[in-house]
Design a protein around this motif. Structure first.
Motif, mmCIF file in Angstrom:
data_model
loop_
_atom_site.group_PDB
_atom_site.id
_atom_site.type_symbol
_atom_site.label_atom_id
_atom_site.label_comp_id
_atom_site.label_asym_id
_atom_site.label_seq_id
_atom_site.Cartn_x
_atom_site.Cartn_y
_atom_site.Cartn_z
ATOM 1 N N PHE A 179 9.356 59.741 0.252
ATOM 2 C CA PHE A 179 10.004 61.062 0.211
ATOM 3 C C PHE A 179 8.820 61.820 -0.766
ATOM 4 C CE2 PHE A 179 13.146 59.372 2.472
ATOM 5 C CZ PHE A 179 13.289 59.401 4.036
ATOM 6 N N ASP A 180 8.676 60.836 -2.180
ATOM 7 C CA ASP A 180 8.018 61.258 -2.611
ATOM 8 C C ASP A 180 7.519 60.369 -3.788
ATOM 9 O OD1 ASP A 180 6.567 63.454 -4.228
ATOM 10 O OD2 ASP A 180 8.465 63.560 -5.795
ATOM 11 N N GLY A 181 5.867 59.891 -3.515
ATOM 12 C CA GLY A 181 5.090 58.701 -4.246
ATOM 13 C C GLY A 181 5.190 57.396 -3.350
ATOM 14 N N VAL A 182 3.839 56.894 -3.044
ATOM 15 C CA VAL A 182 3.506 56.232 -2.433
ATOM 16 C C VAL A 182 3.110 55.171 -2.880
ATOM 17 C CG1 VAL A 182 2.629 55.086 -0.661
ATOM 18 C CG2 VAL A 182 3.826 58.153 -0.602
ATOM 19 N N PRO A 183 3.766 53.266 -3.115
ATOM 20 C CA PRO A 183 2.998 52.546 -3.792
ATOM 21 C C PRO A 183 1.913 52.152 -2.539
ATOM 22 C CG PRO A 183 5.097 51.985 -2.930
ATOM 23 C CD PRO A 183 4.996 53.197 -2.346
ATOM 24 N N GLN A 184 0.619 50.698 -3.439
ATOM 25 C CA GLN A 184 -0.253 50.852 -2.782
ATOM 26 C C GLN A 184 0.706 49.726 -0.725
ATOM 27 O OE1 GLN A 184 -3.039 49.201 -4.754
ATOM 28 N NE2 GLN A 184 -4.239 47.786 -3.045
ATOM 29 N N LEU A 185 -0.037 50.266 -0.233
ATOM 30 C CA LEU A 185 -0.030 49.523 1.024
ATOM 31 C C LEU A 185 -0.795 48.954 1.340
ATOM 32 C CD1 LEU A 185 2.596 52.243 2.180
ATOM 33 C CD2 LEU A 185 2.868 50.891 0.699
ATOM 34 N N GLN A 186 -0.328 48.292 2.314
ATOM 35 C CA GLN A 186 -1.074 47.189 3.163
ATOM 36 C C GLN A 186 -0.695 47.335 4.654
ATOM 37 O OE1 GLN A 186 -2.685 42.618 2.162
ATOM 38 N NE2 GLN A 186 -4.568 43.747 2.167
ATOM 39 N N LEU A 187 -0.920 46.701 5.554
ATOM 40 C CA LEU A 187 -0.953 46.886 6.444
ATOM 41 C C LEU A 187 -1.149 46.119 7.429
ATOM 42 C CD1 LEU A 187 -0.516 50.649 7.693
ATOM 43 C CD2 LEU A 187 1.173 49.460 6.315
ATOM 44 N N GLN A 188 -0.548 44.887 7.588
ATOM 45 C CA GLN A 188 -1.328 43.196 8.357
ATOM 46 C C GLN A 188 -0.639 43.480 9.341
ATOM 47 O OE1 GLN A 188 -0.604 40.294 5.354
ATOM 48 N NE2 GLN A 188 -2.001 41.122 3.976
ATOM 49 N N ALA A 189 -1.378 44.306 10.551
ATOM 50 C CA ALA A 189 -1.911 43.390 11.536
ATOM 51 C C ALA A 189 -0.822 41.850 12.441
ATOM 52 C CB ALA A 189 -2.808 44.250 12.719
ATOM 53 N N GLU A 190 -0.149 41.598 13.509
ATOM 54 C CA GLU A 190 0.059 40.464 13.928
ATOM 55 C C GLU A 190 -0.044 40.322 15.465
ATOM 56 O OE1 GLU A 190 4.376 39.859 14.191
ATOM 57 O OE2 GLU A 190 4.742 39.813 11.539
ATOM 58 N N SER A 191 -0.341 42.284 15.771
ATOM 59 C CA SER A 191 -0.664 41.934 16.820
ATOM 60 C C SER A 191 -2.004 43.300 16.821
ATOM 61 C CB SER A 191 0.051 42.052 17.782
ATOM 62 O OG SER A 191 0.633 43.656 17.804
ATOM 63 N N PRO A 192 -3.382 44.532 17.407
ATOM 64 C CA PRO A 192 -3.521 45.109 17.417
ATOM 65 C C PRO A 192 -2.889 46.524 17.371
ATOM 66 C CG PRO A 192 -4.729 43.778 19.426
ATOM 67 C CD PRO A 192 -3.775 42.785 18.712
ATOM 68 N N SER A 193 -2.473 47.095 16.123
ATOM 69 C CA SER A 193 -1.510 47.780 16.209
ATOM 70 C C SER A 193 -2.243 49.378 16.007
ATOM 71 C CB SER A 193 -1.018 47.369 14.624
ATOM 72 O OG SER A 193 0.142 46.825 15.334
ATOM 73 N N GLU A 194 -1.998 50.472 16.497
ATOM 74 C CA GLU A 194 -1.874 52.049 16.127
ATOM 75 C C GLU A 194 -1.544 52.141 15.489
ATOM 76 O OE1 GLU A 194 -4.753 53.569 20.056
ATOM 77 O OE2 GLU A 194 -2.806 51.146 20.475
#
Length: 262
Positions: A217-232
């Motif tokens: 909602f207000d402020g975002v930490p650094q994120l890493q999105l690691q796929a288990e299957s191809p993800s859109e």
């Protein structure tokens, strides 16, 4: 810690008829969830599946910015200003309803289901001249974001006159998606397809799959999105959003738009 929320696809609103299977992430039509009225300028995030040879008959809209992203099938658009066009996967359609437009949205195939996402945004200015555009875009490369909508010159494919950045992302095993940290502003991350893990400060064992979303909602930490299957993924970057009302400071200073679902 940045305030965030996990929203599961199974909890979305639903409409099923003989020709339409729709899922609603926010209040829409007869579906009302006081916890999820909107997210800043984003009023609707609908995932629709339309049976072959059927669709939405001619109907009106006004004072909305509508973006449609086909996933499969070919969609025929006709409107009250005489436009006719076909919209296919790999193309974005933007319709500015402005002071008023009527349109028909139809699955032209007699065999293939039309699967698309339809996004409604609150306009920054009411009563504009209606407009419709179809825009091809390049598919996202693994581990990267493809900006489709942005108010910043040269940043995206299209400026719809709304303070929002819309991007598509593709994560595959071994090619994670990154989201940089920022001190203020909202983030809505919706899973179009796939399964992936979300890693970041304050997050533990967060796994998202089809229809799920994570919301800051207000402020975002650094994120890493690691796929288990191809993800859109669909990513919306906005100004800070009040988690109680779904409004940004700019929207909170105006009366709600009673006509937005017309």
């Amino acid at each position: 810690m940045n305030a965030f929320e996990i929203r599961r696809g199974a909890d979305r609103g639903m409409m099923r008829t003989t020709w339409l299977d729709a899922r609603f992430s926010f209040n829409f039509a007869d579906h009302v969830d006081p916890r999820r009225p909107r997210f800043g300028p984003l009023l609707a995030l609908n995932e629709d599946r339309v049976q072959p040879g059927t669709g939405f008959e001619m109907h009106p809209h006004r004072n909305l910015e509508i973006v449609m992203l086909p996933r499969s099938g070919t969609i025929e658009h006709r409107d009250s200003q005489g436009r006719e066009m076909l919209v296919r996967p790999g193309e974005l359609q933007w319709m500015r309803a402005g002071r008023g437009i009527r349109h028909r949205q139809w699955n032209t195939s007699l065999h293939q289901v039309d699967h698309h996402f339809q996004l409604w945004f609150a306009p920054s200015t009411l009563g504009l001249e209606p407009a419709v555009e179809r825009l091809p875009y390049k598919a996202s490369t693994p581990g990267a974001w493809r900006t489709l909508v942005s108010p910043l010159p040269g940043d995206g494919e299209l400026d719809i006159g709304v303070d929002v950045v819309l991007a598509l992302g593709l994560a595959v095993p071994g090619r994670a998606l990154q989201i940089p940290a920022r001190a203020t502003g909202g983030l809505y991350l919706h899973t179009m397809q796939g399964i992936f893990e979300v890693h970041g400060e304050g997050l533990e064992d967060v796994v998202l799959q089809n229809g799920d979303a994570i919301v800051f909602f207000d402020g975002v930490p650094q994120l890493q999105l690691q796929a288990e299957s191809p993800s859109e993924l669909l990513r919306f970057d906005t100004a800070a959003v009040d988690p109680r009302t779904g409004l940004t400071a700019a929207h909170a200073s105006h009366e709600p738009m009673k006509e937005r679902l017309s």
